[in-house]
Design a protein around this motif. Structure first.
Motif, PDB file in Angstrom:
ATOM      1  N   ALA A  77      -7.064  -0.457   8.549  1.00  0.00           N
ATOM      2  CA  ALA A  77      -6.875   0.041   7.186  1.00  0.00           C
ATOM      3  C   ALA A  77      -8.108  -0.221   6.336  1.00  0.00           C
ATOM      4  O   ALA A  77      -8.568   0.660   5.587  1.00  0.00           O
ATOM      5  CB  ALA A  77      -5.639  -0.616   6.559  1.00  0.00           C
ATOM      6  N   ARG A  78      -8.664  -1.433   6.445  1.00  0.00           N
ATOM      7  CA  ARG A  78      -9.861  -1.747   5.655  1.00  0.00           C
ATOM      8  C   ARG A  78     -11.065  -0.922   6.103  1.00  0.00           C
ATOM      9  O   ARG A  78     -11.862  -0.466   5.271  1.00  0.00           O
ATOM     10  CB  ARG A  78     -10.172  -3.249   5.741  1.00  0.00           C
ATOM     11  CG  ARG A  78      -9.299  -4.096   4.826  1.00  0.00           C
ATOM     12  CD  ARG A  78      -9.732  -5.558   4.819  1.00  0.00           C
ATOM     13  NE  ARG A  78      -9.415  -6.203   6.081  1.00  0.00           N
ATOM     14  CZ  ARG A  78      -8.222  -6.728   6.380  1.00  0.00           C
ATOM     15  NH1 ARG A  78      -7.237  -6.656   5.510  1.00  0.00           N
ATOM     16  NH2 ARG A  78      -8.019  -7.317   7.539  1.00  0.00           N
ATOM     17  N   LEU A 100      -1.274 -12.094   5.148  1.00  0.00           N
ATOM     18  CA  LEU A 100      -2.678 -12.325   5.479  1.00  0.00           C
ATOM     19  C   LEU A 100      -3.507 -11.064   5.280  1.00  0.00           C
ATOM     20  O   LEU A 100      -4.644 -11.135   4.796  1.00  0.00           O
ATOM     21  CB  LEU A 100      -2.812 -12.829   6.915  1.00  0.00           C
ATOM     22  CG  LEU A 100      -4.228 -13.161   7.387  1.00  0.00           C
ATOM     23  CD1 LEU A 100      -4.930 -14.124   6.431  1.00  0.00           C
ATOM     24  CD2 LEU A 100      -4.206 -13.746   8.799  1.00  0.00           C
ATOM     25  N   ALA A 101      -2.967  -9.908   5.632  1.00  0.00           N
ATOM     26  CA  ALA A 101      -3.692  -8.650   5.421  1.00  0.00           C
ATOM     27  C   ALA A 101      -4.020  -8.461   3.946  1.00  0.00           C
ATOM     28  O   ALA A 101      -5.137  -8.045   3.584  1.00  0.00           O
ATOM     29  CB  ALA A 101      -2.863  -7.469   5.923  1.00  0.00           C
ATOM     30  N   THR A 102      -3.067  -8.796   3.085  1.00  0.00           N
ATOM     31  CA  THR A 102      -3.289  -8.685   1.640  1.00  0.00           C
ATOM     32  C   THR A 102      -4.388  -9.633   1.187  1.00  0.00           C
ATOM     33  O   THR A 102      -5.273  -9.252   0.409  1.00  0.00           O
ATOM     34  CB  THR A 102      -1.984  -8.991   0.891  1.00  0.00           C
ATOM     35  OG1 THR A 102      -0.969  -8.051   1.296  1.00  0.00           O
ATOM     36  CG2 THR A 102      -2.179  -8.888  -0.610  1.00  0.00           C
ATOM     37  N   SER A 105      -7.876  -8.436   2.356  1.00  0.00           N
ATOM     38  CA  SER A 105      -8.370  -7.327   1.532  1.00  0.00           C
ATOM     39  C   SER A 105      -8.875  -7.831   0.188  1.00  0.00           C
ATOM     40  O   SER A 105      -9.876  -7.323  -0.346  1.00  0.00           O
ATOM     41  CB  SER A 105      -7.265  -6.287   1.336  1.00  0.00           C
ATOM     42  OG  SER A 105      -7.081  -5.521   2.505  1.00  0.00           O
ATOM     43  N   GLN A 106      -8.200  -8.841  -0.365  1.00  0.00           N
ATOM     44  CA  GLN A 106      -8.685  -9.429  -1.618  1.00  0.00           C
ATOM     45  C   GLN A 106     -10.040 -10.099  -1.401  1.00  0.00           C
ATOM     46  O   GLN A 106     -10.958  -9.930  -2.213  1.00  0.00           O
ATOM     47  CB  GLN A 106      -7.670 -10.454  -2.127  1.00  0.00           C
ATOM     48  CG  GLN A 106      -6.372  -9.839  -2.613  1.00  0.00           C
ATOM     49  CD  GLN A 106      -5.305 -10.879  -2.916  1.00  0.00           C
ATOM     50  OE1 GLN A 106      -5.416 -12.046  -2.533  1.00  0.00           O
ATOM     51  NE2 GLN A 106      -4.253 -10.461  -3.613  1.00  0.00           N
ATOM     52  N   ARG A 113      -7.879  -0.517  -2.666  1.00  0.00           N
ATOM     53  CA  ARG A 113      -7.722   0.662  -1.809  1.00  0.00           C
ATOM     54  C   ARG A 113      -6.861   0.414  -0.579  1.00  0.00           C
ATOM     55  O   ARG A 113      -6.616   1.343   0.196  1.00  0.00           O
ATOM     56  CB  ARG A 113      -9.108   1.168  -1.374  1.00  0.00           C
ATOM     57  CG  ARG A 113      -9.825   1.932  -2.461  1.00  0.00           C
ATOM     58  CD  ARG A 113     -11.155   2.446  -1.967  1.00  0.00           C
ATOM     59  NE  ARG A 113     -12.198   1.420  -2.074  1.00  0.00           N
ATOM     60  CZ  ARG A 113     -13.312   1.425  -1.368  1.00  0.00           C
ATOM     61  NH1 ARG A 113     -13.520   2.362  -0.459  1.00  0.00           N
ATOM     62  NH2 ARG A 113     -14.208   0.478  -1.525  1.00  0.00           N
ATOM     63  N   THR A 114      -6.419  -0.809  -0.369  1.00  0.00           N
ATOM     64  CA  THR A 114      -5.524  -1.103   0.755  1.00  0.00           C
ATOM     65  C   THR A 114      -4.315  -1.885   0.244  1.00  0.00           C
ATOM     66  O   THR A 114      -4.463  -2.871  -0.481  1.00  0.00           O
ATOM     67  CB  THR A 114      -6.230  -1.933   1.843  1.00  0.00           C
ATOM     68  OG1 THR A 114      -6.753  -3.133   1.273  1.00  0.00           O
ATOM     69  CG2 THR A 114      -7.353  -1.134   2.489  1.00  0.00           C
ATOM     70  N   HIS A 115      -3.143  -1.436   0.626  1.00  0.00           N
ATOM     71  CA  HIS A 115      -1.895  -2.059   0.187  1.00  0.00           C
ATOM     72  C   HIS A 115      -1.000  -2.231   1.415  1.00  0.00           C
ATOM     73  O   HIS A 115      -0.904  -1.315   2.249  1.00  0.00           O
ATOM     74  CB  HIS A 115      -1.207  -1.196  -0.866  1.00  0.00           C
ATOM     75  CG  HIS A 115      -2.124  -0.762  -1.967  1.00  0.00           C
ATOM     76  ND1 HIS A 115      -2.484  -1.593  -3.005  1.00  0.00           N
ATOM     77  CD2 HIS A 115      -2.791   0.409  -2.168  1.00  0.00           C
ATOM     78  CE1 HIS A 115      -3.317  -0.956  -3.810  1.00  0.00           C
ATOM     79  NE2 HIS A 115      -3.522   0.260  -3.323  1.00  0.00           N
TER      80      HIS A 115
END
Length: 274
Positions: A77-78, A100-102, A105-106, A113-115
């Protein structure tokens, strides 16, 4: 599904575990470069090369909205968001992975742009014909009802949009050697053959644009990764953080399975007819 979530969920505290590993390697989690997260973001077989093939196959622009079914730690996604400027929504069954994905991305400046959301890839709850493209990367091995997965991809995709599947499929060499990075045993592993995968996609309503087998390249990729680790050592953060002491055996079995044609890596590019 609970078994799959438990397999990937690990002991908990994944965000802190990754933060600690990065800091111990001298990296600031708030100032990460893409290369710093490559062992996580490019965990799928063939890494960056496969990621860029997926980006090209999706054929999206900065105005597009993409859904990643089975988004894991959000690496694909990133990559898609950073490369194209589009917005990506990731759906994953494992709450710890979504958390962790959230965070990742931070830390990499891509949270706009990624949720990511906890959900079932076969029933996301997203509106019908609401996205411009759908992708799934190394997720189908843990989904028994592939017909439902492909039907959901078709449902949320707008007419003319693309669905790109990059997965590990059943090969002609026999039963898989376990454990592997997606399963300890056959109880949470459901592999389809390339022919069966194509059949299910067509039955879901898709038109198959392209189907490419990259198994030989995958085997060479593993050999290069092994040589790089022997030369440079292990990177600061790997999937061993989540899969534990069995990860080395899982990775070795992955190579053996490829070499013996027990598994194959295949990318299928589909479109929803206008």
């Amino acid at each position: 599904m609970e078994q799959v979530a438990r397999f990937y969920g690990g002991p908990g505290g994944l965000v802190q575990a990754v933060r600690t590993a990065l800091e111990e390697a001298g990296l600031d989690p708030c100032r990460l470069r893409p290369d710093d997260l490559a062992p996580l973001d490019e965990f799928h077989i063939r890494g960056r090369a496969a990621s860029m093939e997926i980006v090209a196959a999706l054929a999206v622009t900065s105005d597009s909205h993409v859904v990643d079914l089975g988004s894991g730690l959000g690496g694909p996604a990133r990559t898609i968001a950073k490369t194209t400027g589009c917005t990506v929504t990731g759906v994953d069954l494992t709450p710890e992975f979504v958390e962790l994905a959230t965070a990742l991305s931070q830390w990499t400046g891509l949270s706009d742009r990624t949720h990511f959301m906890v959900g079932d890839a076969t029933a996301t709850g997203l509106p019908e014909t609401s996205v411009d493209a759908v992708v799934t990367v190394h997720a189908g091995m843990n989904i028994a009802d592939k017909a439902a997965l492909y039907a959901e991809a078709f449902r949320v995709l707008r007419p003319g949009g693309r669905f790109v599947l990059y997965d590990v499929l059943q090969g002609e060499g026999g039963e898989v050697h376990y454990p592997v990075p997606w399963a300890k045993d056959e109880s949470t592993s459901w592999l389809a053959t390339p022919d069966r995968t194509r059949q299910l996609l067509v039955e879901a309503g898709f038109e198959v644009v392209e189907q490419a087998d990259s198994s030989d390249e995958s085997l060479e990729w593993f050999r290069q990764v092994r040589a790089r680790i022997e030369r440079e050592g292990q990177p600061p953060v790997t999937f061993a953080t989540f899969l534990g002491d069995a990860f080395a055996e899982m990775a070795a079995n992955q190579v053996t399975n490829l070499a013996e044609r027990r598994i194959r890596t295949v990318m299928v590019v589909c479109s929803r007819p206008q």
